[in-house]
Design a protein around this motif. Structure first.
Motif: not given
Length: 424
Positions: A213-228
């Motif tokens: 997963c990769l955090h996305d405010p709409k598609k994956a709002p709970l994913c704890p991995i963020f792209r800088l």
């Protein structure tokens, strides 16, 4: 004396007092009273209970955060190739809630302790008299030796030589690859008042999900991995601009939970804010731009201590946990209801002011609302052999008869009535 005490105690325990009531039939005053009461009721229900959740008690969390960076960078400066991993570009490396990711740098290699000329523009001089030996300047690199170097027209200093030249900042940034680094945030919170503990790795987030997963405010709002690059964009900055000179970004983990429902609905929300500088401003409008610091790597070469100095430009990330949990509690509920009931008294106060001071026949209403006692009235009642309460009743009725000019106007004061029962 004994009978008086007995009667007083009997009156205290077995009698009930209630305020005198005057019924006023006046449409205008009645409408004002009901509108005020309706407004108070709307305030209690809408604001106190629905918006402010006045029926719930609240608690804030004790929290813990740690982080982990992933990603590799590559640079080629003057033919010198280098690969940068997490141990090279993250400061400090322990995974704190506040850390810096290096995005640009100025490197000065092979420095050793000795004497050398200052940079041009730092300590300019024309003769040795301009260089005071043993003194320092705030913007200098070392201690002046008292010698003016003819070739550079700058003062000689005792320092790590050659001195750093940071006038030219690399553009574009050397580590633009940092845009694709990933940040893993692990956060746990405890609400001690309610005995509830939660982690941002909520139900449904397991090792397999985290791995892809990769955090996305709409598609994956709970994913704890963020792209800088996504973090910088969501904070309102341009990655290339902030990567060149550095800056600061806040990552807010918001735990706002209603514990009256199932605890599994208590989930975090992530928000991103540019903390340092306004992205809409131009660099020329600010006195100090960006975020940077220096660090050195020391080593020995042929028995001589040397160092490599880096001036690091980077993005500082501050992870901030906000929390507020609510749960039903009878005490704040009763407090909110009691305060609301008390506010209802505002309607009575306003209507009394209108009746007694604003309406044309205010004197009539004063006679209906208040009893007036005086020595003359008491003597008249005694001379007539009447009980005082009966005398005042007769007097009030006489005043009412005199003051009421019968009118068909439904808003007139003539429709006011007073009822008083007196027993002799």
């Amino acid at each position: 004396m004994k009978n008086q005490i007995t009667n007083a105690l009997s009156d205290f325990f077995f009698e009930y007092e209630t305020p005198r009531q005057v019924l006023v039939r006046n449409r205008r005053v009645g409408v004002v009273c009901r509108l005020i009461q309706l407004g108070v009721l709307a305030y209690i229900i809408g604001w106190v209970f629905i918006y402010e959740k006045g029926y719930q008690s609240t608690d804030t969390a004790v929290s813990s955060v740690f982080t982990k960076m992933k990603g590799v960078g590559y640079t080629n400066v003057s033919g010198s190739e280098r690969v940068w991993d997490v141990a090279d570009y993250v400061f400090p490396p322990q995974g704190d809630s506040s850390f810096v990711v290096m995005t640009n740098y100025i490197i000065t290699e092979g420095q050793k302790m000795g004497t050398c000329p200052e940079l041009k523009g730092k300590h300019n001089c024309k003769s040795n008299a301009d260089c005071e030996g043993g003194s320092f300047k705030r913007t200098g690199h070392g201690q002046m030796t008292g010698v003016c170097v003819e070739s550079t027209k700058t003062c000689e200093v005792l320092a790590w030589c050659p001195v750093e030249d940071d006038h030219d900042i690399p553009d574009p940034p050397l580590l633009m690859s940092a845009e694709n680094y990933t940040l893993f945030i692990k956060n746990s919170v405890t609400f001690p008042l309610f005995g509830v503990t939660r982690s941002n790795l909520v139900e449904g987030i397991d090792a397999d999900y985290i791995g892809k997963c990769l955090h996305d405010p709409k598609k994956a709002p709970l994913c704890p991995i963020f792209r800088l690059g996504d973090i910088v964009k969501l904070s309102g900055f341009s990655f290339e601009t902030i990567a060149k000179v550095g800056g600061a970004i806040g990552i807010v983990v918001d735990w706002t939970c209603n514990l009256d429902v199932d605890v599994k609905h208590c989930k975090p929300q992530y928000n991103f804010h540019g903390l340092y500088g306004n992205p809409d401003e131009t660099d020329k409008a600010r006195a100090s731009v960006g975020y940077n610091f220096r660090y050195a790597k020391h080593y020995m070469e042929n028995g001589t201590q040397k160092r490599t100095l880096l001036k690091v430009f980077g993005i500082r990330f501050d992870i901030i946990v906000q929390s507020l949990a609510r749960k039903f509690d009878i005490i704040p509920t009763l407090t909110a209801i009691g305060s609301g009931v008390g506010i209802f008294g505002v309607a009575t106060v306003v209507c009394d002011l209108v009746l007694l001071y604003l309406l044309p026949k205010r004197e009539f209403y004063k006679n209906m609302k208040f009893k007036y006692t005086d020595t003359h009235a008491q003597q008249d009642s005694e001379s007539l052999g009447l009980d005082t309460s009966v005398y005042y009743t007769l007097e009030a009725n006489a005043r009412q008869a005199q003051g009421t000019a019968q009118s068909n106007d439904p808003d007139s004061e003539a429709g006011s009535t007073e009822t008083e029962v007196s027993k002799k």
